[in-house]
Design a protein around this motif. Structure first.
Motif, PDB file in Angstrom:
ATOM      1  N   ALA A  83       0.839  -1.209   0.000  1.00 39.99           N
ATOM      2  CA  ALA A  83       0.000   0.000   0.000  1.00 39.99           C
ATOM      3  C   ALA A  83       0.875   1.260   0.000  1.00 39.99           C
ATOM      4  O   ALA A  83       0.581   2.228  -0.708  1.00 39.99           O
ATOM      5  CB  ALA A  83      -0.932  -0.007   1.201  1.00 39.99           C
ATOM      6  N   LEU A  84       1.965   1.222   0.776  1.00 39.15           N
ATOM      7  CA  LEU A  84       2.865   2.377   0.815  1.00 39.15           C
ATOM      8  C   LEU A  84       3.585   2.559  -0.521  1.00 39.15           C
ATOM      9  O   LEU A  84       3.801   3.685  -0.984  1.00 39.15           O
ATOM     10  CB  LEU A  84       3.906   2.201   1.924  1.00 39.15           C
ATOM     11  CG  LEU A  84       3.437   2.561   3.332  1.00 39.15           C
ATOM     12  CD1 LEU A  84       4.490   2.171   4.351  1.00 39.15           C
ATOM     13  CD2 LEU A  84       3.135   4.061   3.418  1.00 39.15           C
ATOM     14  N   GLU A  85       3.951   1.430  -1.142  1.00 38.97           N
ATOM     15  CA  GLU A  85       4.631   1.518  -2.440  1.00 38.97           C
ATOM     16  C   GLU A  85       3.715   2.173  -3.464  1.00 38.97           C
ATOM     17  O   GLU A  85       4.131   3.050  -4.228  1.00 38.97           O
ATOM     18  CB  GLU A  85       5.031   0.103  -2.902  1.00 38.97           C
ATOM     19  CG  GLU A  85       6.040   0.088  -4.023  1.00 38.97           C
ATOM     20  CD  GLU A  85       7.447   0.433  -3.543  1.00 38.97           C
ATOM     21  OE1 GLU A  85       7.606   1.478  -2.909  1.00 38.97           O
ATOM     22  OE2 GLU A  85       8.383  -0.333  -3.819  1.00 38.97           O
ATOM     23  N   THR A  86       2.452   1.754  -3.448  1.00 40.99           N
ATOM     24  CA  THR A  86       1.481   2.325  -4.373  1.00 40.99           C
ATOM     25  C   THR A  86       1.247   3.807  -4.072  1.00 40.99           C
ATOM     26  O   THR A  86       1.154   4.624  -4.984  1.00 40.99           O
ATOM     27  CB  THR A  86       0.171   1.511  -4.315  1.00 40.99           C
ATOM     28  OG1 THR A  86       0.424   0.268  -4.978  1.00 40.99           O
ATOM     29  CG2 THR A  86      -0.985   2.210  -4.999  1.00 40.99           C
ATOM     30  N   ALA A  87       1.191   4.154  -2.784  1.00 42.55           N
ATOM     31  CA  ALA A  87       0.952   5.551  -2.424  1.00 42.55           C
ATOM     32  C   ALA A  87       2.135   6.441  -2.824  1.00 42.55           C
ATOM     33  O   ALA A  87       1.957   7.595  -3.179  1.00 42.55           O
ATOM     34  CB  ALA A  87       0.695   5.663  -0.928  1.00 42.55           C
ATOM     35  N   ASP A  88       3.344   5.888  -2.782  1.00 42.15           N
ATOM     36  CA  ASP A  88       4.531   6.709  -3.068  1.00 42.15           C
ATOM     37  C   ASP A  88       4.862   6.735  -4.557  1.00 42.15           C
ATOM     38  O   ASP A  88       5.315   7.735  -5.086  1.00 42.15           O
ATOM     39  CB  ASP A  88       5.731   6.148  -2.287  1.00 42.15           C
ATOM     40  CG  ASP A  88       6.818   7.211  -2.057  1.00 42.15           C
ATOM     41  OD1 ASP A  88       6.555   8.394  -2.308  1.00 42.15           O
ATOM     42  OD2 ASP A  88       7.926   6.849  -1.633  1.00 42.15           O
ATOM     43  N   ASN A  89       4.621   5.609  -5.236  1.00 45.74           N
ATOM     44  CA  ASN A  89       5.032   5.488  -6.641  1.00 45.74           C
ATOM     45  C   ASN A  89       3.866   5.630  -7.622  1.00 45.74           C
ATOM     46  O   ASN A  89       4.069   6.061  -8.757  1.00 45.74           O
ATOM     47  CB  ASN A  89       5.719   4.117  -6.843  1.00 45.74           C
ATOM     48  CG  ASN A  89       5.874   3.739  -8.285  1.00 45.74           C
ATOM     49  OD1 ASN A  89       4.903   3.302  -8.920  1.00 45.74           O
ATOM     50  ND2 ASN A  89       7.060   3.928  -8.841  1.00 45.74           N
ATOM     51  N   GLY A  90       2.662   5.230  -7.208  1.00 42.38           N
ATOM     52  CA  GLY A  90       1.504   5.323  -8.084  1.00 42.38           C
ATOM     53  C   GLY A  90       1.170   4.039  -8.815  1.00 42.38           C
ATOM     54  O   GLY A  90       0.156   3.953  -9.507  1.00 42.38           O
ATOM     55  N   LYS A  91       1.994   3.006  -8.655  1.00 40.80           N
ATOM     56  CA  LYS A  91       1.705   1.754  -9.388  1.00 40.80           C
ATOM     57  C   LYS A  91       0.454   1.088  -8.815  1.00 40.80           C
ATOM     58  O   LYS A  91       0.174   1.213  -7.614  1.00 40.80           O
ATOM     59  CB  LYS A  91       2.891   0.806  -9.350  1.00 40.80           C
ATOM     60  CG  LYS A  91       3.313   0.349  -7.973  1.00 40.80           C
ATOM     61  CD  LYS A  91       4.462  -0.641  -8.053  1.00 40.80           C
ATOM     62  CE  LYS A  91       5.752  -0.018  -8.523  1.00 40.80           C
ATOM     63  NZ  LYS A  91       6.653  -0.935  -9.142  1.00 40.80           N
ATOM     64  N   PRO A  92      -0.331   0.400  -9.641  1.00 37.50           N
ATOM     65  CA  PRO A  92      -1.557  -0.229  -9.152  1.00 37.50           C
ATOM     66  C   PRO A  92      -1.262  -1.187  -7.988  1.00 37.50           C
ATOM     67  O   PRO A  92      -0.261  -1.892  -8.006  1.00 37.50           O
ATOM     68  CB  PRO A  92      -2.073  -1.003 -10.361  1.00 37.50           C
ATOM     69  CG  PRO A  92      -1.445  -0.352 -11.541  1.00 37.50           C
ATOM     70  CD  PRO A  92      -0.124   0.172 -11.074  1.00 37.50           C
ATOM     71  N   ILE A  93      -2.170  -1.199  -7.029  1.00 35.13           N
ATOM     72  CA  ILE A  93      -1.997  -2.037  -5.836  1.00 35.13           C
ATOM     73  C   ILE A  93      -1.858  -3.523  -6.226  1.00 35.13           C
ATOM     74  O   ILE A  93      -1.164  -4.288  -5.561  1.00 35.13           O
ATOM     75  CB  ILE A  93      -3.172  -1.816  -4.838  1.00 35.13           C
ATOM     76  CG1 ILE A  93      -2.902  -2.511  -3.505  1.00 35.13           C
ATOM     77  CG2 ILE A  93      -4.511  -2.240  -5.410  1.00 35.13           C
ATOM     78  CD1 ILE A  93      -1.805  -1.899  -2.672  1.00 35.13           C
ATOM     79  N   LYS A  94      -2.502  -3.884  -7.331  1.00 36.90           N
ATOM     80  CA  LYS A  94      -2.399  -5.269  -7.796  1.00 36.90           C
ATOM     81  C   LYS A  94      -0.937  -5.603  -8.136  1.00 36.90           C
ATOM     82  O   LYS A  94      -0.449  -6.687  -7.850  1.00 36.90           O
ATOM     83  CB  LYS A  94      -3.253  -5.405  -9.063  1.00 36.90           C
ATOM     84  CG  LYS A  94      -3.852  -6.762  -9.243  1.00 36.90           C
ATOM     85  CD  LYS A  94      -4.849  -6.683 -10.368  1.00 36.90           C
ATOM     86  CE  LYS A  94      -5.330  -8.055 -10.734  1.00 36.90           C
ATOM     87  NZ  LYS A  94      -6.393  -8.002 -11.719  1.00 36.90           N
TER      88      LYS A  94
ATOM     89  N   SER B 179       1.263  -5.560  -4.894  1.00 37.42           N
ATOM     90  CA  SER B 179       0.960  -6.717  -4.043  1.00 37.42           C
ATOM     91  C   SER B 179       1.420  -8.036  -4.656  1.00 37.42           C
ATOM     92  O   SER B 179       1.874  -8.916  -3.934  1.00 37.42           O
ATOM     93  CB  SER B 179      -0.552  -6.830  -3.808  1.00 37.42           C
ATOM     94  OG  SER B 179      -1.047  -5.641  -3.272  1.00 37.42           O
ATOM     95  N   TYR B 180       1.269  -8.175  -5.970  1.00 38.89           N
ATOM     96  CA  TYR B 180       1.512  -9.497  -6.573  1.00 38.89           C
ATOM     97  C   TYR B 180       2.791  -9.579  -7.397  1.00 38.89           C
ATOM     98  O   TYR B 180       3.157 -10.654  -7.850  1.00 38.89           O
ATOM     99  CB  TYR B 180       0.297  -9.926  -7.414  1.00 38.89           C
ATOM    100  CG  TYR B 180      -0.929 -10.079  -6.557  1.00 38.89           C
ATOM    101  CD1 TYR B 180      -0.999 -11.099  -5.603  1.00 38.89           C
ATOM    102  CD2 TYR B 180      -1.994  -9.184  -6.634  1.00 38.89           C
ATOM    103  CE1 TYR B 180      -2.098 -11.227  -4.771  1.00 38.89           C
ATOM    104  CE2 TYR B 180      -3.096  -9.296  -5.807  1.00 38.89           C
ATOM    105  CZ  TYR B 180      -3.145 -10.319  -4.877  1.00 38.89           C
ATOM    106  OH  TYR B 180      -4.225 -10.434  -4.035  1.00 38.89           O
ATOM    107  N   ILE B 181       3.449  -8.458  -7.613  1.00 39.38           N
ATOM    108  CA  ILE B 181       4.714  -8.512  -8.355  1.00 39.38           C
ATOM    109  C   ILE B 181       5.861  -7.963  -7.511  1.00 39.38           C
ATOM    110  O   ILE B 181       6.810  -8.672  -7.205  1.00 39.38           O
ATOM    111  CB  ILE B 181       4.588  -7.782  -9.712  1.00 39.38           C
ATOM    112  CG1 ILE B 181       3.569  -8.559 -10.570  1.00 39.38           C
ATOM    113  CG2 ILE B 181       5.953  -7.696 -10.420  1.00 39.38           C
ATOM    114  CD1 ILE B 181       3.256  -7.986 -11.903  1.00 39.38           C
ATOM    115  N   ASP B 182       5.754  -6.707  -7.084  1.00 41.87           N
ATOM    116  CA  ASP B 182       6.870  -6.090  -6.350  1.00 41.87           C
ATOM    117  C   ASP B 182       7.181  -6.821  -5.042  1.00 41.87           C
ATOM    118  O   ASP B 182       8.308  -7.293  -4.840  1.00 41.87           O
ATOM    119  CB  ASP B 182       6.572  -4.615  -6.050  1.00 41.87           C
ATOM    120  CG  ASP B 182       6.491  -3.766  -7.314  1.00 41.87           C
ATOM    121  OD1 ASP B 182       5.592  -4.029  -8.131  1.00 41.87           O
ATOM    122  OD2 ASP B 182       7.317  -2.859  -7.497  1.00 41.87           O
TER     123      ASP B 182
END
Ligand code: NAP
Ligand code: MG
Length: 501
Positions: free
Chosen positions: A96-107, A110-113
Motif C-alpha cells: 500500500a505504501l509503495e502504491t501511495a509513493d510510486n503510483g503503481k496499481p496495488i495489484k 501486491s503481486y509482483i513487487d
C-alpha cells in the motif's frame, strides 16, 4: 489504507538510517514526497547530503571491519532469511505504501513487487553459505587456492520505478557476500526503503551494515558515487546519470556496476499467436505505466499482420482501466511525477513533428475528484514510426509504444539492433529455429520468447551496450559483490629461484 487519498491523509515522517540509528540530517533539512495519484504529501523525509553520506560511509566501514566480518556465513544467511519473513508478514502494508509513493496499481505492488522482494532476500540468503573459492592445479610443488571475499563498503543508488524491489536486488547479494551498504533511494520514492530500514533493525543486523540516506541525486547521490571511502558503487537509473556515476567513480577507481536504460524491440512475426502477442505487447509497454527499463517500447510488426494486430492492440489499449491505483481493478495508475508526465507529453509532440501517427491515447485521461491533480497519462500507441525517429531511439519511460513495421528478417535484425541500448528483447513466433536464431542475433542481456518481462531472483538481468554492465540476480550478481584473492603455498620447503643460498 483503502484508497490513495487515505494513504496520504497525515504525512508520515522519516529520518535517515545511519549506524543503526534514526537521525535527522546534519543540515536539519527535509523534503516531501507526494502521492502521484493526487499530488498530496505522503511523507516528509530527512534530506541527506554530503555530511550525512560521510557519516554513513564511516559507519559502514566500521561495520565491515568489525562485527559483520566476524559473523559466519550461516548467520548472514539467517539474517537475510529473517528479513524476508518480516517483509512477507508486512507485505500488505508495504504494498500500500509503495502504491501511495510510486503510483503503481496495488495489484502490481501486491503481486509482483512485494513477492519479488521476498524472493530476492530468500534466494540470496541461501547463497551466503555457498560462496566458495577454488583450488587451482598449478605446476610444481605448489598449492594454489582462491578466496572469494566481499568487496567492502558498497554505495547503492536506486531509481523510483520499483523502489523496494530495486533495494532488494541491490541489498540481497551485497549482504549475502558479506559487504556493508550505504543505500540512496530515489527522491520520488524513499518511503518503502526507509520502512525496510525498520525491518533490518528488527531482524537484528548489526548496526552500520545497512545505512539508508534518502536525498537528491545531485547531492547525496553524487557524494556517494565520488566517495573515496567506498569500494564499489552500484547504480540503476538513466544512462545519462550512469555516465556521471562512472566518471565520478573513475577518480578513485571504485568498482562500478550499472543497470541503465533500454529501448527494447518487441518483435511480432506473422506466424505468432496474435492473442498472445497482443497480450505481450500490452504487458511490454503498459505494465508499471511503462516506467520499466526493459519495456517493449519498440514494437516491430510483420507487415502482413500489421492491420489485424494494430486493430486489436488499439482496442485493448483504449480499454485499460486508468485511475485510483489503490483500486484492485485499476490496471494503470499515475506516472511517478509531474516531471515524468511533462517529459512523456513532450514526446507526443515530437512524434507528430516526426511524422508518426498517434493511434491511441496521447493525452491525459479524464478523472474525477482528487485524481484530477494526479500525474495520469493514457496508454499510447504511435504508429508509422521509423526506427531512426527520436520516439524509437530515446527512452520515453512512459506508457508509449512506437510501432515499426518490417518485411524481411535480416532487415529486422539490423533495425532491432540499431539502438544505443541493449537491455532486453521480445520475440513472438511459433517457429522454433527462428526464435533461437533471433535470440542469438539480438544484442541484449535478456531475451523473451513468446513471453515478456519474466524475471526471477535466480536468473541474471543486465544490459549490453549503453544499457550498462554487470548482472543483477542469480549467481552472477555475486561476482559484482565479491573479489578473488589467489593464495600460493610452497610445499617443497626449498628456496625459490636463483637467490637461494
Ligand atoms: P535518474 O536521475 O537516473 O535517477 C536514478 C537515481 O540516480 C536516483 O536515485 C537519483 O536520485 C540518482 N541520481 C541522479 N543524479 C545523480 C547524480 N548526479 N549522481 C548520483 N546519483 C544521481 O533518473 P530520473 O531523473 O529519476 O529519471 C529520468 C529518466 O531516467 C527516466 O525518464 C528514464 O528514462 C530513466 N530511468 C531509468 C530507470 C531504469 O530502471 N533503467 C529508472 C528510472 C529512470 P534522485 O532521484 O534523488 O535525483
Ligand atoms: Mg532525478
Amino acid at each position: 489504507m483503502s484508497t490513495a487519498q487515505q494513504a496520504s491523509d497525515t504525512p508520515r515522517k522519516y529520518q535517515l538510517f545511519i549506524d543503526g540509528q534514526w537521525v535527522d540530517a546534519e543540515s536539519g533539512k527535509t523534503f516531501e514526497t507526494p502521492n502521484p495519484a493526487t499530488g498530496a504529501t505522503l511523507a516528509e523525509v530527512a534530506e541527506a547530503d554530503k555530511a550525512d553520506v560521510d557519516k554513513a560511509v564511516a559507519a559502514a566501514r566500521r561495520a565491515f571491519e568489525g562485527k559483520w566480518s566476524k559473523m559466519s556465513a550461516r548467520e548472514r544467511g539467517r539474517l537475510l532469511y529473517k528479513l524476508a519473513q518480516l517483509i512477507e508478514t508486512k507485505s500488505r502494508e508495504l504494498a500500500a505504501l509503495e502504491t501511495a509513493d510510486n503510483g503503481k496499481p496495488i495489484k502490481e505492488s501486491s503481486y509482483i513487487d512485494l513477492p519479488g522482494v521476498v524472493e530476492n532476500f530468500e534466494y540470496f540468503a541461501g547463497w551466503a553459505t555457498k560462496i566458495e573459492g577454488e583450488t587451482i592445479p598449478v605446476p610444481g610443488q605448489m598449492f594454489n587456492y582462491t578466496l572469494r571475499e566481499p568487496v567492502g563498503v558498497c554505495g547503492q543508488i536506486i531509481p523510483w520505478n520499483f523502489p523496494l524491489l530495486m533495494a532488494a536486488w541491490k541489498l540481497a547479494p551485497a549482504l549475502a557476500a558479506g559487504n556493508t551498504v550505504v543505500l540512496k533511494p530515489a527522491e520520488q520514492t524513499p518511503v518503502t526503503a526507509l520502512e525496510l530500514g525498520h525491518l533490518i533493525q528488527e531482524a537484528g543486523f548489526p548496526e552500520g551494515v545497512v545505512n539508508i540516506v534518502p536525498g537528491y541525486g545531485e547531492t547525496a547521490g553524487a557524494s556517494l558515487a565520488a566517495h573515496p571511502g567506498i569500494d564499489k558503487i552500484a547504480f540503476t537509473g538513466s544512462t545519462e546519470v550512469g555516465k556521471l556515476i562512472a566518471r565520478a567513480a573513475a577518480e578513485n577507481l571504485t568498482k562500478v556496476s550499472l543497470e541503465l536504460g533500454g529501448k527494447a524491440p518487441n518483435i511480432v512475426f506473422a506466424d505468432a499467436d496474435l492473442d498472445q502477442a497482443v497480450n505481450g505487447a500490452m504487458m511490454g509497454i503498459f505494465f508499471n505505466q511503462g516506467q520499466v527499463c526493459c519495456a517493449g517500447s519498440r514494437l516491430f510488426l510483420d507487415e502482413r499482420v500489421k492491420d489485424e494486430f494494430l486493430g486489436r492492440f488499439k482496442e485493448r489499449a483504449e480499454r485499460v482501466k486508468v485511475g485510483d491505483p489503490m483500486d484492485t481493478q485499476t490496471q494503470m495508475g499515475p506516472q511517478v511525477s509531474a516531471e515524468q508526465l511533462t517529459r512523456i507529453k513532450s514526446y507526443v509532440d515530437i512524434a507528430r513533428s516526426e511524422g508518426a501517427t498517434v493511434l491511441a491515447g496521447g493525452s491525459t485521461p479524464e478523472l474525477e475528484g482528487d485524481f484530477k491533480k494526479g500525474f495520469f497519462f493514457s496508454p499510447t500507441i504511435f504508429s508509422e514510426v521509423e526506427n531512426k525517429m527520436r520516439v524509437a531511439q530515446e527512452e520515453i519511460f512512459g506508457p508509449v509504444a512506437s510501432v515499426i513495421t518490417f518485411k524481411d528478417e535480416d532487415d529486422l535484425l539490423r533495425q532491432a539492433n540499431e539502438t544505443i541500448y541493449g537491455l532486453s528483447a521480445g520475440i513472438w513466433t511459433r517457429d522454433i529455429t527462428r526464435a533461437h536464431r533471433f535470440a542469438k542475433g539480438i544484442k541484449a542481456g535478456v531475451v523473451w520468447i513468446n513471453t515478456f518481462n519474466m524475471m526471477n531472483a535466480a536468473s541474471p538481468f543486465g544490459g549490453y551496450k549503453q544499457s550498462g554492465y554487470g548482472r543483477e540476480m542469480g549467481k552472477h550478481a555475486l561476482e559484482m559483490y565479491t573479489q578473488v584473492k589467489s593464495v600460493w603455498v610452497d610445499l617443497s620447503g626449498r628456496p625459490i629461484g636463483w637467490f637461494g643460498k
